[in-house]
Scaffold this motif. Structure first.
Motif, PDB file in Angstrom:
ATOM      1  N   PRO A 160       1.052  -1.185  -0.087  1.00  0.00           N
ATOM      2  CA  PRO A 160       0.032   0.143   0.055  1.00  0.00           C
ATOM      3  C   PRO A 160       0.957   1.370  -0.097  1.00  0.00           C
ATOM      4  N   ARG A 161       0.386   2.246  -0.836  1.00  0.00           N
ATOM      5  CA  ARG A 161       0.917   3.314  -0.937  1.00  0.00           C
ATOM      6  C   ARG A 161       0.087   4.876  -0.494  1.00  0.00           C
ATOM      7  N   VAL A 162       0.745   5.748  -0.036  1.00  0.00           N
ATOM      8  CA  VAL A 162       0.189   7.095   0.264  1.00  0.00           C
ATOM      9  C   VAL A 162       1.195   7.926  -0.662  1.00  0.00           C
ATOM     10  N   LEU A 163       0.602   8.495  -1.482  1.00  0.00           N
ATOM     11  CA  LEU A 163       1.116   9.376  -2.496  1.00  0.00           C
ATOM     12  C   LEU A 163       0.369  10.707  -2.517  1.00  0.00           C
ATOM     13  N   LEU A 164       1.348  11.576  -2.969  1.00  0.00           N
ATOM     14  CA  LEU A 164       0.993  12.961  -3.315  1.00  0.00           C
ATOM     15  C   LEU A 164       1.038  13.446  -4.939  1.00  0.00           C
ATOM     16  N   ASP A 165       0.421  14.137  -5.205  1.00  0.00           N
ATOM     17  CA  ASP A 165       0.487  14.553  -7.036  1.00  0.00           C
ATOM     18  C   ASP A 165       1.487  15.477  -7.030  1.00  0.00           C
ATOM     19  N   ASN A 166       2.959  14.854  -6.642  1.00  0.00           N
ATOM     20  CA  ASN A 166       4.201  15.711  -6.890  1.00  0.00           C
ATOM     21  C   ASN A 166       4.548  16.306  -8.215  1.00  0.00           C
ATOM     22  N   ARG A 167       4.452  15.311  -9.115  1.00  0.00           N
ATOM     23  CA  ARG A 167       4.654  16.078 -10.520  1.00  0.00           C
ATOM     24  C   ARG A 167       3.532  16.974 -11.133  1.00  0.00           C
ATOM     25  N   GLU A 168       2.371  16.856 -10.602  1.00  0.00           N
ATOM     26  CA  GLU A 168       1.252  17.611 -11.336  1.00  0.00           C
ATOM     27  C   GLU A 168       1.438  18.981 -10.435  1.00  0.00           C
ATOM     28  N   ALA A 169       1.381  18.810  -9.153  1.00  0.00           N
ATOM     29  CA  ALA A 169       1.684  20.168  -8.059  1.00  0.00           C
ATOM     30  C   ALA A 169       2.886  20.868  -8.460  1.00  0.00           C
ATOM     31  N   GLN A 170       3.864  20.297  -8.824  1.00  0.00           N
ATOM     32  CA  GLN A 170       5.243  21.165  -9.262  1.00  0.00           C
ATOM     33  C   GLN A 170       5.138  21.702 -10.521  1.00  0.00           C
ATOM     34  N   ARG A 171       4.405  20.720 -11.320  1.00  0.00           N
ATOM     35  CA  ARG A 171       4.115  21.562 -12.718  1.00  0.00           C
ATOM     36  C   ARG A 171       3.381  22.676 -12.669  1.00  0.00           C
ATOM     37  N   GLU A 172       2.587  22.859 -11.686  1.00  0.00           N
ATOM     38  CA  GLU A 172       1.548  23.912 -11.445  1.00  0.00           C
ATOM     39  C   GLU A 172       2.448  25.224 -11.105  1.00  0.00           C
ATOM     40  N   ALA A 173       3.138  25.003 -10.251  1.00  0.00           N
ATOM     41  CA  ALA A 173       3.999  26.255  -9.940  1.00  0.00           C
ATOM     42  C   ALA A 173       5.146  26.747 -10.808  1.00  0.00           C
ATOM     43  N   ALA A 174       5.649  25.536 -11.369  1.00  0.00           N
ATOM     44  CA  ALA A 174       6.252  26.074 -12.853  1.00  0.00           C
ATOM     45  C   ALA A 174       5.700  26.781 -13.703  1.00  0.00           C
ATOM     46  N   ARG A 175       4.508  26.441 -13.834  1.00  0.00           N
ATOM     47  CA  ARG A 175       3.597  27.190 -14.927  1.00  0.00           C
ATOM     48  C   ARG A 175       3.133  28.469 -14.503  1.00  0.00           C
ATOM     49  N   HIS A 176       2.979  28.716 -13.165  1.00  0.00           N
ATOM     50  CA  HIS A 176       2.818  30.098 -12.575  1.00  0.00           C
ATOM     51  C   HIS A 176       4.130  30.950 -13.035  1.00  0.00           C
ATOM     52  N   ILE A 177       5.320  30.394 -12.734  1.00  0.00           N
ATOM     53  CA  ILE A 177       6.336  31.356 -13.065  1.00  0.00           C
ATOM     54  C   ILE A 177       6.440  31.471 -14.549  1.00  0.00           C
ATOM     55  N   ALA A 178       6.191  30.481 -15.459  1.00  0.00           N
ATOM     56  CA  ALA A 178       6.144  30.799 -16.594  1.00  0.00           C
ATOM     57  C   ALA A 178       5.329  32.062 -17.175  1.00  0.00           C
ATOM     58  N   GLU A 179       4.018  31.825 -16.863  1.00  0.00           N
ATOM     59  CA  GLU A 179       3.024  32.725 -16.964  1.00  0.00           C
ATOM     60  C   GLU A 179       3.363  34.147 -16.629  1.00  0.00           C
ATOM     61  N   LEU A 180       4.296  34.290 -15.512  1.00  0.00           N
ATOM     62  CA  LEU A 180       4.714  35.734 -15.068  1.00  0.00           C
ATOM     63  C   LEU A 180       5.801  36.238 -16.088  1.00  0.00           C
ATOM     64  N   GLY A 181       6.297  35.130 -16.940  1.00  0.00           N
ATOM     65  CA  GLY A 181       7.307  35.612 -18.089  1.00  0.00           C
ATOM     66  C   GLY A 181       8.704  35.131 -17.799  1.00  0.00           C
ATOM     67  N   HIS A 182       8.756  34.450 -16.981  1.00  0.00           N
ATOM     68  CA  HIS A 182      10.366  33.812 -16.469  1.00  0.00           C
ATOM     69  C   HIS A 182      10.819  32.915 -17.595  1.00  0.00           C
ATOM     70  N   ARG A 183      12.097  32.951 -18.022  1.00  0.00           N
ATOM     71  CA  ARG A 183      12.394  31.869 -18.930  1.00  0.00           C
ATOM     72  C   ARG A 183      13.858  31.136 -18.348  1.00  0.00           C
ATOM     73  N   ASP A 184      14.681  32.219 -17.503  1.00  0.00           N
ATOM     74  CA  ASP A 184      16.093  31.514 -17.033  1.00  0.00           C
ATOM     75  C   ASP A 184      15.636  31.184 -15.599  1.00  0.00           C
ATOM     76  N   VAL A 185      15.332  30.025 -15.560  1.00  0.00           N
ATOM     77  CA  VAL A 185      14.813  29.295 -14.434  1.00  0.00           C
ATOM     78  C   VAL A 185      15.703  28.217 -13.759  1.00  0.00           C
ATOM     79  N   ALA A 186      16.000  28.272 -12.604  1.00  0.00           N
ATOM     80  CA  ALA A 186      17.036  27.153 -11.893  1.00  0.00           C
ATOM     81  C   ALA A 186      15.957  26.428 -10.782  1.00  0.00           C
ATOM     82  N   LEU A 187      16.402  25.078 -10.623  1.00  0.00           N
ATOM     83  CA  LEU A 187      15.660  24.367  -9.799  1.00  0.00           C
ATOM     84  C   LEU A 187      16.777  24.014  -8.569  1.00  0.00           C
ATOM     85  N   VAL A 188      16.128  23.898  -7.419  1.00  0.00           N
ATOM     86  CA  VAL A 188      17.001  23.348  -6.078  1.00  0.00           C
ATOM     87  C   VAL A 188      16.074  22.288  -5.679  1.00  0.00           C
ATOM     88  N   THR A 189      16.543  21.053  -5.666  1.00  0.00           N
ATOM     89  CA  THR A 189      15.797  19.767  -5.513  1.00  0.00           C
ATOM     90  C   THR A 189      16.150  19.164  -4.310  1.00  0.00           C
TER      91      THR A 189
END
Length: 349
Positions: A160-189
């Protein structure tokens, strides 16, 4: 007159602490303040609670009354992250109907603590993330016939697994940054491997930690060429170390940083301010978790709010179902995007 035996939940309520804090005092695996320890032990004494009752459990079902919770990092470090505390509160709540105590265990793949996942007298195990290290131990646990639940990881079919929608959620934050007009983006993991090594993640590198890989994939769904820098753990200090690397070269400074935890994001903001940058005018920063971070004010972090307590409770409910001969089911939980004051369009100056 009631003869019901006091439980760890009763002790936590009497002492005015969380279930996970009360369990920590009895497990002795993670330091607590002397005042907290004294309060919990005084409440236990007043209620006649001396810890889990393996004799009664063994007479009924041959059980110890203990659920093992396994981390692949130092327990003191793990509990510096508020997400862990919230999750453990939910987990303790989920198993409370069993009258079970939580035993915190560390399995680092090389030096296994005693008692360990291999030897501890536990009725069930909850693996916090199923890292490459803990996957190696999983076969031993399954051979013992101990029920296992995984939180944010994949231990294979039938677990049994308890999971978050990690990929979909992170995509939403990235989309927010893209919609603001950012193109030069770095990721800290978060850590990208079992060794928890800091450093740049190569484009062709295999990220073997499930949460890190999923969140990285979500960000790269929007920014496929974004540079990714792995931290050693989720902490403000690690975020600051990563941020200093990102902001060291004025010619290569990103206009936005997507961090995989709120603590990492807070560290990135600290590093930006050290470099003379203003957030969000000069650099936007997003996090992930939705926890309270000391020292972040006056900023309100743009982040994904995860249901950490519900995540732990779902794992506890799955454990209880298995031990009561029920059918456990994995539970997919959803994060909520929250726009704050740390993200804005890139500066035109």
């Amino acid at each position: 007159m009631s003869t019901r035996r006091a439980t760890i939940s009763d002790v936590a309520r009497e002492a005015g602490v969380s279930l996970s804090t009360a369990s920590v005092v009895f497990s002795g695996k993670t330091p607590t303040s002397e005042a907290t320890r004294t309060r919990v032990l005084a409440a236990a004494q007043a209620l006649g609670y001396t810890g889990p009752d393996p004799r009664a459990a063994s007479l009924r079902r041959g059980r110890s009354g203990i659920v093992g919770v396994v981390f692949d990092q130092h327990l003191g470090t793990a509990f510096l992250d508020p997400v862990t505390t919230h999750m453990m509160d939910g987990l303790a709540d989920g198993v409370s109907r069993l009258g079970a105590a939580l035993l915190l265990l560390r399995d680092d793949g090389e030096t296994v603590s005693e008692p360990s996942l291999h030897t501890a007298p536990i009725d069930a195990a909850v693996l916090i993330g199923c890292s490459p290290r803990m996957r190696d131990s999983l076969a031993v646990v399954r051979a013992r016939g101990i029920p296992v639940v995984v939180v944010e990881g994949d231990a294979g079919e039938g677990i049994p697994r308890v999971l978050l929608d990690n990929r979909e959620a992170q995509r939403e934050a990235a989309r927010h940054i893209a919609e603001l007009g950012h193109r030069d983006v770095a990721l800290v993991t978060l850590p990208a491997d079992a060794e928890r090594r800091r450093g740049w993640i190569a484009d062709d590198a295999e990220v073997r930690v499930d949460v890190t890989a999923d969140r990285l994939a979500g960000a790269r769904d929007v920014f496929p060429d974004a540079r990714a820098l792995a931290a050693a753990t989720s902490s403000i200090d690690e975020g600051a170390i990563a941020g200093r690397t990102l902001f060291a070269d004025p010619e290569r400074r990103p206009t936005a940083v997507i961090a995989q935890s709120d603590l990492l994001a807070a560290g990135v903001i600290r590093a930006a301010e050290e470099a003379g940058l203003e957030v969000p005018r000069d650099v936007s920063v997003t996090g992930f978790d939705g926890v309270v971070v000391d020292g972040l004010a006056p900023h309100v972090l743009t982040t994904l709010v995860q249901p950490a307590t519900a995540k732990g409770r779902a794992a506890g409910d799955a454990v209880a179902a298995m031990l009561e001969d029920g059918e456990p089911s994995g539970l997919d939980l959803v994060c909520t995007f929250r726009a704050g004051t740390t993200s804005a369009p890139p500066s035109t100056t």
